[in-house]
Scaffold this motif. Structure first.
Motif, PDB file in Angstrom:
ATOM      1  N   MET A 151      86.302  -2.187 201.444  1.00 59.24           N
ATOM      2  CA  MET A 151      85.875  -2.619 202.326  1.00 59.24           C
ATOM      3  C   MET A 151      87.227  -1.456 203.084  1.00 59.24           C
ATOM      4  SD  MET A 151      86.105  -5.770 204.874  1.00 59.24           S
ATOM      5  CE  MET A 151      84.815  -6.137 205.292  1.00 59.24           C
ATOM      6  N   THR A 152      86.370  -0.790 204.059  1.00 52.64           N
ATOM      7  CA  THR A 152      87.390   0.637 204.638  1.00 52.64           C
ATOM      8  C   THR A 152      87.824   0.169 206.066  1.00 52.64           C
ATOM      9  OG1 THR A 152      85.407   0.532 206.096  1.00 52.64           O
ATOM     10  CG2 THR A 152      84.862   2.107 204.323  1.00 52.64           C
ATOM     11  N   VAL A 153      89.078   0.842 205.943  1.00 58.04           N
ATOM     12  CA  VAL A 153      89.564   0.381 207.618  1.00 58.04           C
ATOM     13  C   VAL A 153      88.662   0.566 208.683  1.00 58.04           C
ATOM     14  CG1 VAL A 153      90.984   1.553 209.522  1.00 58.04           C
ATOM     15  CG2 VAL A 153      91.902   1.728 206.675  1.00 58.04           C
ATOM     16  N   GLU A 154      87.344   1.044 209.400  1.00 57.34           N
ATOM     17  CA  GLU A 154      86.745   0.393 210.016  1.00 57.34           C
ATOM     18  C   GLU A 154      85.999  -0.707 209.878  1.00 57.34           C
ATOM     19  OE1 GLU A 154      85.750   3.937 208.324  1.00 57.34           O
ATOM     20  OE2 GLU A 154      86.810   4.963 210.039  1.00 57.34           O
ATOM     21  N   GLY A 155      85.715  -1.469 208.784  1.00 58.41           N
ATOM     22  CA  GLY A 155      85.297  -2.810 208.464  1.00 58.41           C
ATOM     23  C   GLY A 155      85.978  -3.894 208.655  1.00 58.41           C
ATOM     24  N   VAL A 156      87.485  -3.316 208.414  1.00 60.86           N
ATOM     25  CA  VAL A 156      88.878  -4.698 208.446  1.00 60.86           C
ATOM     26  C   VAL A 156      88.429  -4.443 210.445  1.00 60.86           C
ATOM     27  CG1 VAL A 156      90.624  -5.086 208.609  1.00 60.86           C
ATOM     28  CG2 VAL A 156      89.341  -4.275 206.312  1.00 60.86           C
ATOM     29  N   LEU A 157      88.662  -3.509 210.593  1.00 58.79           N
ATOM     30  CA  LEU A 157      89.041  -3.265 212.201  1.00 58.79           C
ATOM     31  C   LEU A 157      87.243  -3.937 212.793  1.00 58.79           C
ATOM     32  CD1 LEU A 157      90.308  -0.578 213.099  1.00 58.79           C
ATOM     33  CD2 LEU A 157      91.516  -2.074 212.941  1.00 58.79           C
ATOM     34  N   ASP A 158      86.524  -4.469 212.842  1.00 57.57           N
ATOM     35  CA  ASP A 158      85.488  -4.910 212.876  1.00 57.57           C
ATOM     36  C   ASP A 158      85.321  -6.324 212.795  1.00 57.57           C
ATOM     37  OD1 ASP A 158      84.151  -3.018 213.539  1.00 57.57           O
ATOM     38  OD2 ASP A 158      82.916  -1.911 211.576  1.00 57.57           O
ATOM     39  N   VAL A 159      85.855  -6.333 211.551  1.00 55.07           N
ATOM     40  CA  VAL A 159      86.111  -7.781 211.439  1.00 55.07           C
ATOM     41  C   VAL A 159      87.017  -9.255 212.166  1.00 55.07           C
ATOM     42  CG1 VAL A 159      86.833  -9.541 209.343  1.00 55.07           C
ATOM     43  CG2 VAL A 159      84.790  -7.847 208.967  1.00 55.07           C
ATOM     44  N   VAL A 160      88.080  -7.634 212.240  1.00 52.68           N
ATOM     45  CA  VAL A 160      89.021  -8.839 212.971  1.00 52.68           C
ATOM     46  C   VAL A 160      88.570  -8.473 214.363  1.00 52.68           C
ATOM     47  CG1 VAL A 160      91.433  -8.423 214.195  1.00 52.68           C
ATOM     48  CG2 VAL A 160      90.690  -8.072 211.579  1.00 52.68           C
ATOM     49  N   GLY A 161      88.192  -7.708 214.735  1.00 51.90           N
ATOM     50  CA  GLY A 161      87.618  -7.417 216.562  1.00 51.90           C
ATOM     51  C   GLY A 161      86.643  -8.564 216.600  1.00 51.90           C
ATOM     52  N   ALA A 162      85.917  -8.650 215.563  1.00 49.95           N
ATOM     53  CA  ALA A 162      84.941 -10.059 215.704  1.00 49.95           C
ATOM     54  C   ALA A 162      85.412 -10.918 215.865  1.00 49.95           C
ATOM     55  CB  ALA A 162      83.669  -9.982 215.049  1.00 49.95           C
ATOM     56  N   VAL A 163      86.528 -11.606 214.836  1.00 48.14           N
ATOM     57  CA  VAL A 163      87.168 -12.996 215.400  1.00 48.14           C
ATOM     58  C   VAL A 163      88.014 -12.795 216.317  1.00 48.14           C
ATOM     59  CG1 VAL A 163      89.392 -14.238 213.582  1.00 48.14           C
ATOM     60  CG2 VAL A 163      87.248 -12.421 212.419  1.00 48.14           C
ATOM     61  N   LEU A 164      88.334 -12.184 216.577  1.00 50.07           N
ATOM     62  CA  LEU A 164      89.140 -11.921 218.027  1.00 50.07           C
ATOM     63  C   LEU A 164      88.308 -12.128 219.505  1.00 50.07           C
ATOM     64  CD1 LEU A 164      91.965  -9.113 217.905  1.00 50.07           C
ATOM     65  CD2 LEU A 164      91.627 -11.752 217.741  1.00 50.07           C
ATOM     66  N   ILE A 165      87.190 -11.640 218.812  1.00 57.10           N
ATOM     67  CA  ILE A 165      85.553 -12.462 220.179  1.00 57.10           C
ATOM     68  C   ILE A 165      85.617 -13.661 219.834  1.00 57.10           C
ATOM     69  CG2 ILE A 165      83.591 -11.701 220.917  1.00 57.10           C
ATOM     70  CD1 ILE A 165      84.513  -9.001 220.263  1.00 57.10           C
ATOM     71  N   LEU A 166      85.009 -14.006 219.310  1.00 55.60           N
ATOM     72  CA  LEU A 166      84.753 -15.562 218.685  1.00 55.60           C
ATOM     73  C   LEU A 166      85.652 -16.303 219.518  1.00 55.60           C
ATOM     74  CD1 LEU A 166      83.196 -14.891 214.917  1.00 55.60           C
ATOM     75  CD2 LEU A 166      81.814 -15.660 217.827  1.00 55.60           C
ATOM     76  N   LEU A 167      87.391 -16.300 218.896  1.00 48.24           N
ATOM     77  CA  LEU A 167      88.390 -17.203 219.730  1.00 48.24           C
ATOM     78  C   LEU A 167      88.430 -16.609 221.200  1.00 48.24           C
ATOM     79  CD1 LEU A 167      90.752 -16.291 217.161  1.00 48.24           C
ATOM     80  CD2 LEU A 167      89.874 -18.246 217.346  1.00 48.24           C
ATOM     81  N   GLY A 168      88.786 -15.498 221.647  1.00 47.37           N
ATOM     82  CA  GLY A 168      88.414 -15.799 223.409  1.00 47.37           C
ATOM     83  C   GLY A 168      87.547 -16.543 223.499  1.00 47.37           C
ATOM     84  N   ALA A 169      86.049 -16.185 223.176  1.00 45.14           N
ATOM     85  CA  ALA A 169      84.484 -16.777 224.027  1.00 45.14           C
ATOM     86  C   ALA A 169      84.782 -18.569 223.444  1.00 45.14           C
ATOM     87  CB  ALA A 169      83.325 -15.894 223.258  1.00 45.14           C
ATOM     88  N   ALA A 170      85.929 -18.843 222.992  1.00 43.19           N
ATOM     89  CA  ALA A 170      85.923 -20.055 221.771  1.00 43.19           C
ATOM     90  C   ALA A 170      87.025 -20.737 222.980  1.00 43.19           C
ATOM     91  CB  ALA A 170      86.264 -20.690 221.164  1.00 43.19           C
ATOM     92  N   LEU A 171      87.805 -19.964 223.622  1.00 46.03           N
ATOM     93  CA  LEU A 171      88.767 -20.512 224.595  1.00 46.03           C
ATOM     94  C   LEU A 171      88.519 -20.313 226.496  1.00 46.03           C
ATOM     95  CD1 LEU A 171      92.339 -18.767 223.784  1.00 46.03           C
ATOM     96  CD2 LEU A 171      91.430 -20.975 223.548  1.00 46.03           C
ATOM     97  N   SER A 172      87.076 -19.401 226.193  1.00 49.69           N
ATOM     98  CA  SER A 172      86.870 -19.457 227.732  1.00 49.69           C
ATOM     99  C   SER A 172      85.882 -20.354 227.874  1.00 49.69           C
ATOM    100  CB  SER A 172      85.995 -18.284 227.963  1.00 49.69           C
ATOM    101  OG  SER A 172      86.432 -16.889 227.435  1.00 49.69           O
ATOM    102  N   LEU A 173      85.113 -20.830 226.527  1.00 47.62           N
ATOM    103  CA  LEU A 173      84.202 -22.581 227.157  1.00 47.62           C
ATOM    104  C   LEU A 173      85.215 -23.211 226.961  1.00 47.62           C
ATOM    105  CD1 LEU A 173      81.465 -23.275 226.157  1.00 47.62           C
ATOM    106  CD2 LEU A 173      81.984 -23.541 223.955  1.00 47.62           C
ATOM    107  N   THR A 174      86.616 -23.374 226.362  1.00 39.54           N
ATOM    108  CA  THR A 174      86.939 -24.758 226.343  1.00 39.54           C
ATOM    109  C   THR A 174      87.740 -24.611 228.143  1.00 39.54           C
ATOM    110  OG1 THR A 174      87.726 -24.452 224.293  1.00 39.54           O
ATOM    111  CG2 THR A 174      89.563 -25.575 225.966  1.00 39.54           C
TER     112      THR A 174
END
Length: 126
Positions: free
Chosen positions: A1-24
């Motif tokens: 996995m490339t660095v861009e792929g890791v950054l995309d996955v970490v970014g997607a996880v952070l976006i999902l966590l942020g959305a979950a907290l906003s929903l909370t």
């Protein structure tokens, strides 16, 4: 996995966590009993959720101008949300728009005054 792929996955996880907290935060606004409790739901998880969304977007977009705008938005959120919440809570407390059975006001406690401090209403003369 490339660095861009890791950054995309970490970014997607952070976006999902942020959305979950906003929903909370949104659910807390609907379910909490009074204005003072709703203030916490409106500020704390929403602010953290927004910050996580900004970091996630910065990692996914990887653009300097977008990152600068996200940093500006996150900084403004950190400055304005707590101050606005504090002012709304003060206004609600002053006007009595809260459930008194849920609030403990320590100013009303009858404690003996310390000898070094003047009692309420007493003026210290020098």
């Amino acid at each position: 996995m490339t660095v861009e792929g890791v950054l995309d996955v970490v970014g997607a996880v952070l976006i999902l966590l942020g959305a979950a907290l906003s929903l909370t935060a949104a659910i807390g606004l609907l379910r909490l009993p009074d204005v003072l409790n709703r203030m916490h739901a409106a500020s704390k998880p929403q602010t953290l959720g927004f910050l996580l969304l900004c970091v996630g977007l910065a990692l996914v977009l990887r653009d300097g101008a977008a990152t600068a705008m996200l940093v500006l938005a996150a900084g403004l959120q950190l400055v304005t949300a707590p101050v606005a919440t504090q002012m709304m809570a003060k206004a609600a407390h002053r006007t009595g728009q809260y459930r008194a059975d849920l609030v403990v006001d320590d100013r009303d406690r009858d404690e003996p005054a310390d000898a070094s401090e003047p009692a309420d209403g007493d003026e210290q003369t020098r």
